[in-house]
Design a protein around this motif. Structure first.
Motif, PDB file in Angstrom:
ATOM      1  N   PHE A  85       0.873  -1.114   0.004  1.00 18.40           N
ATOM      2  CA  PHE A  85      -0.071  -0.122   0.010  1.00 18.40           C
ATOM      3  C   PHE A  85       0.858   1.117  -0.139  1.00 18.40           C
ATOM      4  O   PHE A  85       1.853   1.213   0.651  1.00 18.40           O
ATOM      5  CB  PHE A  85      -0.809   0.000   1.421  1.00 18.40           C
ATOM      6  N   ALA A  86       0.317   2.325  -0.598  1.00 18.75           N
ATOM      7  CA  ALA A  86       0.930   3.640  -0.926  1.00 18.75           C
ATOM      8  C   ALA A  86       0.848   4.323   0.634  1.00 18.75           C
ATOM      9  O   ALA A  86       0.012   3.905   1.445  1.00 18.75           O
ATOM     10  CB  ALA A  86       0.581   4.576  -1.913  1.00 18.75           C
ATOM     11  N   VAL A  87       1.449   5.464   0.919  1.00 20.04           N
ATOM     12  CA  VAL A  87       1.269   6.339   1.770  1.00 20.04           C
ATOM     13  C   VAL A  87       0.952   7.692   1.231  1.00 20.04           C
ATOM     14  O   VAL A  87       1.801   8.403   1.073  1.00 20.04           O
ATOM     15  CB  VAL A  87       2.516   6.601   2.995  1.00 20.04           C
ATOM     16  N   GLN A  92      -6.848   5.411  -3.211  1.00 12.15           N
ATOM     17  CA  GLN A  92      -7.807   4.443  -2.377  1.00 12.15           C
ATOM     18  C   GLN A  92      -6.908   3.170  -2.021  1.00 12.15           C
ATOM     19  O   GLN A  92      -7.008   2.913  -0.625  1.00 12.15           O
ATOM     20  CB  GLN A  92      -8.693   3.831  -3.442  1.00 12.15           C
ATOM     21  N   LYS A  93      -5.731   2.689  -2.506  1.00 15.80           N
ATOM     22  CA  LYS A  93      -5.070   1.828  -2.071  1.00 15.80           C
ATOM     23  C   LYS A  93      -3.844   2.080  -1.080  1.00 15.80           C
ATOM     24  O   LYS A  93      -2.756   2.080  -1.590  1.00 15.80           O
ATOM     25  CB  LYS A  93      -4.574   0.776  -3.166  1.00 15.80           C
ATOM     26  N   ALA A  94      -4.173   2.902  -0.141  1.00 16.60           N
ATOM     27  CA  ALA A  94      -3.098   3.613   0.741  1.00 16.60           C
ATOM     28  C   ALA A  94      -3.587   4.013   2.054  1.00 16.60           C
ATOM     29  O   ALA A  94      -4.833   4.267   2.332  1.00 16.60           O
ATOM     30  CB  ALA A  94      -2.639   5.010  -0.123  1.00 16.60           C
ATOM     31  N   PRO A 139      -9.670   2.971   7.771  1.00 15.34           N
ATOM     32  CA  PRO A 139      -8.938   1.884   7.453  1.00 15.34           C
ATOM     33  C   PRO A 139      -9.126   1.232   6.275  1.00 15.34           C
ATOM     34  O   PRO A 139     -10.052   1.099   5.780  1.00 15.34           O
ATOM     35  CB  PRO A 139      -9.032   1.230   8.965  1.00 15.34           C
ATOM     36  N   ILE A 140      -8.068   0.374   5.933  1.00 14.20           N
ATOM     37  CA  ILE A 140      -8.247  -0.907   5.001  1.00 14.20           C
ATOM     38  C   ILE A 140      -8.421  -2.054   5.657  1.00 14.20           C
ATOM     39  O   ILE A 140      -7.940  -2.190   6.790  1.00 14.20           O
ATOM     40  CB  ILE A 140      -6.772  -0.796   4.189  1.00 14.20           C
ATOM     41  N   HIS A 141      -9.260  -2.739   5.192  1.00 13.36           N
ATOM     42  CA  HIS A 141      -9.899  -4.081   5.763  1.00 13.36           C
ATOM     43  C   HIS A 141      -9.320  -5.163   4.975  1.00 13.36           C
ATOM     44  O   HIS A 141      -9.650  -5.178   3.815  1.00 13.36           O
ATOM     45  CB  HIS A 141     -11.326  -4.124   5.995  1.00 13.36           C
ATOM     46  N   LEU A 142      -8.568  -6.115   5.598  1.00 13.76           N
ATOM     47  CA  LEU A 142      -7.995  -7.129   4.888  1.00 13.76           C
ATOM     48  C   LEU A 142      -8.664  -8.541   5.254  1.00 13.76           C
ATOM     49  O   LEU A 142      -9.081  -8.680   6.384  1.00 13.76           O
ATOM     50  CB  LEU A 142      -6.472  -7.378   5.016  1.00 13.76           C
TER      51      LEU A 142
END
Length: 156
Positions: A85-87, A92-94, A139-142
């Protein structure tokens, strides 16, 4: 039962109970072999049944080149699952900012209201997901994608 046969039975039983990772190095070693350019953080390690096979998997945060990595070493697989993931608050993917934080989360929810149906997502009281956060954005949910059989993610 003879002593030799007794030892053979004990040895065979012990071999069956060893997890796959015991013969192929530690979780961090497997992640480092898979992505040698990533600095995996020992202190970020988590244990949870991510792939819903009844056995605990291990997850770690890593960093390289301004990106954040989530590595999951499944108990039932040799090859780790790694997502990067980017910062950057505009992607979106960060995550929005460092420091990144990885925690175990319940999968006993339905994300349909937030983002619509997610192919391969299964609500579960037993299995766990991971939450990656950093900064003030969502947050990103994995989660383990049961359709594609790999680690996947979603975000509002």
């Amino acid at each position: 039962m003879t002593y030799t046969l007794f030892l053979a039975v004990i040895f065979a039983t012990a071999l069956q109970t060893l997890p796959p990772s015991a013969s192929s190095g530690t979780a961090l070693e497997r992640l480092s072999e898979s992505r040698p350019n990533v600095r995996w953080e020992t202190k970020s390690g988590l244990r949870a049944d991510v792939d819903c096979d009844g056995r605990p998997d291990q997850a770690f945060l890593g960093r390289s080149g301004g990106r954040v990595y989530v590595g999951v070493v499944r108990a039932a697989a040799q090859k780790p699952e790694i997502l990067d993931f980017a910062v950057d608050a505009g992607i979106q993917k960060a995550i929005c900012a460092e420091p990144a934080k990885l925690v175990v989360e319940s999968l006993d929810y339905d994300p349909t209201d937030a983002v619509g149906p997610i192919d391969g997502f299964h609500r579960s009281r037993r299995c766990r997901g991971l939450e990656l956060s950093g900064g003030e954005c969502d947050p990103i949910h994995l989660f383990w994608n049961h359709a594609s059989k790999n680690l996947d993610w979603w975000r509002e």
